[in-house]
Design a protein around this motif. Structure first.
Motif, PDB file in Angstrom:
ATOM      1  N   SER A   1       0.818  -1.202   0.000  1.00 43.25           N
ATOM      2  CA  SER A   1       0.000   0.000   0.000  1.00 43.25           C
ATOM      3  C   SER A   1       0.855   1.256   0.000  1.00 43.25           C
ATOM      4  N   SER A   2       2.043   1.164  -0.579  1.00 50.37           N
ATOM      5  CA  SER A   2       2.863   2.372  -0.669  1.00 50.37           C
ATOM      6  C   SER A   2       2.336   3.274  -1.777  1.00 50.37           C
ATOM      7  N   SER A  41      -7.955  -5.180  -4.993  1.00 52.82           N
ATOM      8  CA  SER A  41      -7.377  -6.422  -5.486  1.00 52.82           C
ATOM      9  C   SER A  41      -6.477  -6.101  -6.670  1.00 52.82           C
ATOM     10  N   PRO A  42      -5.519  -6.976  -6.969  1.00 55.73           N
ATOM     11  CA  PRO A  42      -4.681  -6.759  -8.149  1.00 55.73           C
ATOM     12  C   PRO A  42      -5.504  -6.656  -9.436  1.00 55.73           C
ATOM     13  N   THR A  43      -6.605  -7.378  -9.531  1.00 59.04           N
ATOM     14  CA  THR A  43      -7.449  -7.301 -10.730  1.00 59.04           C
ATOM     15  C   THR A  43      -8.069  -5.914 -10.875  1.00 59.04           C
ATOM     16  N   ILE A  44      -8.556  -5.361  -9.786  1.00 61.33           N
ATOM     17  CA  ILE A  44      -9.145  -4.014  -9.822  1.00 61.33           C
ATOM     18  C   ILE A  44      -8.086  -2.992 -10.201  1.00 61.33           C
ATOM     19  N   TRP A  45      -6.882  -3.109  -9.605  1.00 61.15           N
ATOM     20  CA  TRP A  45      -5.814  -2.170  -9.934  1.00 61.15           C
ATOM     21  C   TRP A  45      -5.398  -2.290 -11.396  1.00 61.15           C
ATOM     22  N   ASN A  57      -4.996   7.437 -24.305  1.00 61.67           N
ATOM     23  CA  ASN A  57      -4.826   7.011 -25.696  1.00 61.67           C
ATOM     24  C   ASN A  57      -3.385   6.571 -25.985  1.00 61.67           C
ATOM     25  N   LEU A  58      -2.818   5.840 -25.032  1.00 60.46           N
ATOM     26  CA  LEU A  58      -1.457   5.334 -25.204  1.00 60.46           C
ATOM     27  C   LEU A  58      -1.505   4.036 -25.988  1.00 60.46           C
ATOM     28  N   LYS A  59      -0.734   3.960 -27.045  1.00 63.05           N
ATOM     29  CA  LYS A  59      -0.723   2.772 -27.897  1.00 63.05           C
ATOM     30  C   LYS A  59       0.348   1.770 -27.494  1.00 63.05           C
ATOM     31  N   ARG A  60       1.404   2.255 -26.830  1.00 62.77           N
ATOM     32  CA  ARG A  60       2.503   1.383 -26.428  1.00 62.77           C
ATOM     33  C   ARG A  60       3.047   1.897 -25.100  1.00 62.77           C
ATOM     34  N   VAL A  61       3.260   0.993 -24.166  1.00 58.44           N
ATOM     35  CA  VAL A  61       3.783   1.393 -22.857  1.00 58.44           C
ATOM     36  C   VAL A  61       4.850   0.407 -22.385  1.00 58.44           C
ATOM     37  N   HIS A  62       5.721   0.881 -21.545  1.00 62.39           N
ATOM     38  CA  HIS A  62       6.614   0.043 -20.748  1.00 62.39           C
ATOM     39  C   HIS A  62       6.038   0.149 -19.351  1.00 62.39           C
ATOM     40  N   LEU A  63       5.678  -0.962 -18.771  1.00 62.82           N
ATOM     41  CA  LEU A  63       5.033  -0.978 -17.461  1.00 62.82           C
ATOM     42  C   LEU A  63       6.020  -1.490 -16.418  1.00 62.82           C
ATOM     43  N   VAL A  64       6.201  -0.697 -15.370  1.00 60.68           N
ATOM     44  CA  VAL A  64       7.141  -1.062 -14.301  1.00 60.68           C
ATOM     45  C   VAL A  64       6.387  -1.039 -12.992  1.00 60.68           C
ATOM     46  N   GLY A  65       6.583  -2.051 -12.178  1.00 55.28           N
ATOM     47  CA  GLY A  65       5.958  -2.093 -10.867  1.00 55.28           C
ATOM     48  C   GLY A  65       6.726  -3.032  -9.967  1.00 55.28           C
ATOM     49  N   CYS A  66       6.291  -3.126  -8.732  1.00 51.28           N
ATOM     50  CA  CYS A  66       6.901  -4.078  -7.821  1.00 51.28           C
ATOM     51  C   CYS A  66       5.830  -4.582  -6.857  1.00 51.28           C
ATOM     52  N   SER A  67       6.070  -5.721  -6.292  1.00 49.74           N
ATOM     53  CA  SER A  67       5.157  -6.330  -5.342  1.00 49.74           C
ATOM     54  C   SER A  67       3.784  -6.435  -5.979  1.00 49.74           C
ATOM     55  N   MET A  68       2.742  -5.867  -5.371  1.00 49.61           N
ATOM     56  CA  MET A  68       1.403  -5.914  -5.968  1.00 49.61           C
ATOM     57  C   MET A  68       1.171  -4.736  -6.910  1.00 49.61           C
ATOM     58  N   GLY A  69       2.144  -3.865  -7.080  1.00 44.01           N
ATOM     59  CA  GLY A  69       1.997  -2.694  -7.947  1.00 44.01           C
ATOM     60  C   GLY A  69       2.450  -2.997  -9.324  1.00 44.01           C
TER      61      GLY A  69
END
Length: 69
Positions: A1-2, A41-45, A57-69
């Motif tokens: 929850s950070s 929940s992770p699904t909701i996030w 309207n982003l067509k391409r992304v690099h997604l970075v996260g950690c833990s449940m983020g």
């Protein structure tokens, strides 16, 4: 929850090369969802993140996260 503040040291270097969008998960930090029923929940996030990507309207992304983020 950070919150997105956890990423402050990484945002600057990433922003030198990429457009950085750093949202908080629903229920964390500055995020407000009008129809929020309190469920978490992770699904909701993931659904929230997809809605943000679609709204921007982003067509391409690099997604970075950690833990449940």
């Amino acid at each position: 929850s950070s919150t997105l503040e956890t990423w402050q040291l990484q945002i600057g270097p990433l922003a030198a090369r990429y457009r950085v969008i750093a949202p908080d998960n629903r229920g964390s930090g500055e995020t407000f969802v009008e129809e929020d029923d309190g469920a978490r929940s992770p699904t909701i996030w993931a659904d929230d993140l997809l809605a943000l990507i679609d709204a921007l309207n982003l067509k391409r992304v690099h997604l970075v996260g950690c833990s449940m983020g």
